[in-house]
Design a protein around this motif. Structure first.
Motif, mmCIF file in Angstrom:
data_model
loop_
_atom_site.group_PDB
_atom_site.id
_atom_site.type_symbol
_atom_site.label_atom_id
_atom_site.label_comp_id
_atom_site.label_asym_id
_atom_site.label_seq_id
_atom_site.Cartn_x
_atom_site.Cartn_y
_atom_site.Cartn_z
ATOM 1 N N THR A 52 36.981 -29.798 45.318
ATOM 2 C CA THR A 52 37.985 -29.073 46.002
ATOM 3 C C THR A 52 38.504 -29.948 47.258
ATOM 4 O O THR A 52 39.678 -30.062 47.536
ATOM 5 C CB THR A 52 37.301 -27.879 46.527
ATOM 6 O OG1 THR A 52 36.755 -26.880 45.366
ATOM 7 C CG2 THR A 52 38.367 -26.964 47.384
ATOM 8 N N LEU A 53 37.413 -30.512 47.732
ATOM 9 C CA LEU A 53 37.964 -31.559 48.989
ATOM 10 C C LEU A 53 38.900 -32.640 48.352
ATOM 11 O O LEU A 53 40.112 -32.902 49.227
ATOM 12 C CB LEU A 53 36.813 -32.099 49.686
ATOM 13 C CG LEU A 53 36.119 -31.179 50.348
ATOM 14 C CD1 LEU A 53 34.687 -31.925 50.935
ATOM 15 C CD2 LEU A 53 36.850 -30.611 51.624
ATOM 16 N N LYS A 84 51.870 -33.578 50.914
ATOM 17 C CA LYS A 84 52.477 -32.964 52.244
ATOM 18 C C LYS A 84 52.975 -33.885 53.446
ATOM 19 O O LYS A 84 54.062 -33.846 53.796
ATOM 20 C CB LYS A 84 51.762 -31.807 52.680
ATOM 21 C CG LYS A 84 51.696 -30.639 51.648
ATOM 22 C CD LYS A 84 50.845 -29.580 52.344
ATOM 23 C CE LYS A 84 50.712 -28.372 51.532
ATOM 24 N NZ LYS A 84 49.927 -27.306 51.895
ATOM 25 N N LYS A 130 32.527 -28.630 45.776
ATOM 26 C CA LYS A 130 33.066 -28.776 46.928
ATOM 27 C C LYS A 130 33.822 -30.030 46.932
ATOM 28 O O LYS A 130 34.840 -30.245 47.720
ATOM 29 C CB LYS A 130 31.877 -28.625 47.877
ATOM 30 C CG LYS A 130 31.649 -27.138 48.034
ATOM 31 C CD LYS A 130 30.452 -27.138 49.291
ATOM 32 C CE LYS A 130 29.941 -25.699 49.604
ATOM 33 N NZ LYS A 130 29.246 -25.769 50.771
ATOM 34 N N LYS A 185 40.879 -32.609 45.977
ATOM 35 C CA LYS A 185 42.385 -31.905 45.673
ATOM 36 C C LYS A 185 42.885 -31.696 46.834
ATOM 37 O O LYS A 185 44.211 -31.823 46.993
ATOM 38 C CB LYS A 185 42.086 -30.603 44.923
ATOM 39 C CG LYS A 185 43.265 -30.023 44.463
ATOM 40 C CD LYS A 185 43.113 -28.636 43.361
ATOM 41 C CE LYS A 185 44.197 -27.887 43.206
ATOM 42 N NZ LYS A 185 43.934 -26.724 42.545
ATOM 43 N N ASN A 186 42.243 -31.067 48.050
ATOM 44 C CA ASN A 186 42.891 -30.506 49.284
ATOM 45 C C ASN A 186 43.520 -32.142 49.882
ATOM 46 O O ASN A 186 44.646 -32.008 50.318
ATOM 47 C CB ASN A 186 41.979 -30.087 50.162
ATOM 48 C CG ASN A 186 41.648 -28.726 49.758
ATOM 49 O OD1 ASN A 186 42.368 -27.981 48.772
ATOM 50 N ND2 ASN A 186 40.461 -27.897 50.310
ATOM 51 N N ILE A 187 42.596 -33.024 49.845
ATOM 52 C CA ILE A 187 43.111 -34.215 50.402
ATOM 53 C C ILE A 187 44.346 -34.750 49.851
ATOM 54 O O ILE A 187 45.301 -35.308 50.315
ATOM 55 C CB ILE A 187 42.154 -35.397 50.342
ATOM 56 C CG1 ILE A 187 40.787 -35.066 51.175
ATOM 57 C CG2 ILE A 187 42.417 -36.800 50.675
ATOM 58 C CD1 ILE A 187 39.493 -35.682 51.217
ATOM 59 N N SER A 188 44.183 -34.764 48.390
ATOM 60 C CA SER A 188 45.327 -34.977 47.667
ATOM 61 C C SER A 188 46.720 -34.399 47.974
ATOM 62 O O SER A 188 47.844 -34.838 48.204
ATOM 63 C CB SER A 188 45.071 -34.922 46.146
ATOM 64 O OG SER A 188 46.178 -35.352 45.358
ATOM 65 N N GLU A 189 46.589 -33.115 48.118
ATOM 66 C CA GLU A 189 47.900 -32.152 48.501
ATOM 67 C C GLU A 189 48.199 -32.326 49.591
ATOM 68 O O GLU A 189 49.229 -32.611 49.979
ATOM 69 C CB GLU A 189 47.080 -30.784 48.282
ATOM 70 C CG GLU A 189 47.021 -30.330 46.794
ATOM 71 C CD GLU A 189 46.694 -28.825 46.835
ATOM 72 O OE1 GLU A 189 46.262 -28.285 47.722
ATOM 73 O OE2 GLU A 189 46.354 -28.165 45.655
ATOM 74 N N LEU A 190 47.198 -32.899 50.831
ATOM 75 C CA LEU A 190 47.611 -32.873 52.192
ATOM 76 C C LEU A 190 48.235 -34.242 52.230
ATOM 77 O O LEU A 190 49.435 -34.548 52.813
ATOM 78 C CB LEU A 190 46.268 -33.033 52.974
ATOM 79 C CG LEU A 190 45.923 -31.635 53.233
ATOM 80 C CD1 LEU A 190 44.385 -32.024 54.085
ATOM 81 C CD2 LEU A 190 46.739 -30.889 54.127
#
Length: 287
Positions: free
Chosen positions: A97-98, A108, A94, A100-105
């Motif tokens: 994943t978080l 963006k 988790k 990675k999501n933070i990096s992608e956000l």
């Protein structure tokens, strides 16, 4: 068991005394006292033994229970360790994943900020271009007003400007004889005033619209123009062709016929009909 042994010893001693062994009375009594003392000691020891045996059973039971509890605790410990290991895996997954999501956000957000900056510049450029376009249109409008003030004062021409759209409205009598589509000489003079200004405009489309009243074409004229569609189209095309002949780029020109179907006044009076018979030269932004 010990009590029985002591009783047997006592009985044996008494038997020996009775069988003729010579023992003094004092010595006998002393032996009896010793036997009684031994009996008491034996009884005390038996009681201690029984108490210790009972305590031993309790301790054995406690040891057994503690052993079982220890085994259960070890089992729980092993299970908890396994659960913790699995939990660590889940938490790590988790967390990854978080992250990675933070990096992608964040990427963006960066991309959106870049796009917003680009759009802001584009909007600013469009506003600037729009302002320049409005200024050019306003300059053209002012030039046409000045150039055609005579025709305007006589009610032959009206000029309007709205949201970057400039319209020169010319009553048909200025350009054409009744029932004809050929531009008369006086009309060419008026048209030339418009052309002198329009020929310098390169960033606008020029639309020529033909309009009529609702009187139906009849008699000999109907052989040439069956309806008002044909008459309004012929007039619009002739004006468009003349503008091209005078040097205006044909790529910027278009001719449209509306016939009687786009009136600007009611057709129930001579004045209204006169207003509806018209040629409109319209400047609009290029598509």
């Amino acid at each position: 068991m010990l009590r029985r042994v002591c009783l047997m010893v006592t009985v044996s001693l008494l038997s020996l005394c009775l069988s003729g062994c010579l023992v003094g009375e004092g010595k006998y009594l002393k032996k009896v006292e010793e036997a009684e003392s031994l009996n008491k000691s034996l009884t005390s020891l038996q009681q201690q033994y029984d108490a210790l045996s009972a305590e031993n059973e309790i301790l054995k039971s406690s040891v057994s229970k503690l052993t079982k509890d220890l085994a259960a605790a070890n089992k729980d410990k092993e299970k908890l360790a396994a659960d913790n290991k699995e939990l660590d895996k889940v938490l790590k997954a988790k967390s990854d994943t978080l992250s990675k999501n933070i990096s992608e956000l964040r990427q963006k957000v960066t991309d959106l900020e870049t796009e917003n900056a680009r759009l802001k510049d584009e909007i600013a450029n469009l506003k600037k271009a729009k302002e320049e376009e409005v200024q050019k249109t306003s300059k053209t409008y002012e030039d046409l007003l000045e150039k055609m003030k005579s025709e305007i004062s006589q009610g032959q021409v009206t000029i309007s400007e709205l949201k970057g759209k400039l319209t020169v409205n010319m009553v048909d009598a200025v350009l054409f004889d009744s029932g004809k589509a050929e531009i008369k000489p006086e009309g060419l003079i008026v048209l030339q005033k418009v052309i002198d200004i329009l020929k310098n405009i390169k960033d606008k489309s020029i639309r020529i619209e033909g309009h009529t009243d609702n009187d139906q074409i009849g008699g000999a004229l109907a052989k040439k123009y069956q309806t008002n569609w044909e008459l309004s189209a012929a007039r619009a095309i002739n004006v468009t062709r003349y503008l091209q002949q005078q040097g205006i780029d044909p790529l910027n020109l278009s001719a449209i016929a509306y016939g009687e179907f786009k009136p600007v006044a009611a057709n129930d009076s001579r004045e209204g009909k006169a207003k509806n018979r018209r040629i409109e030269i319209i400047l609009v932004p290029k598509e």
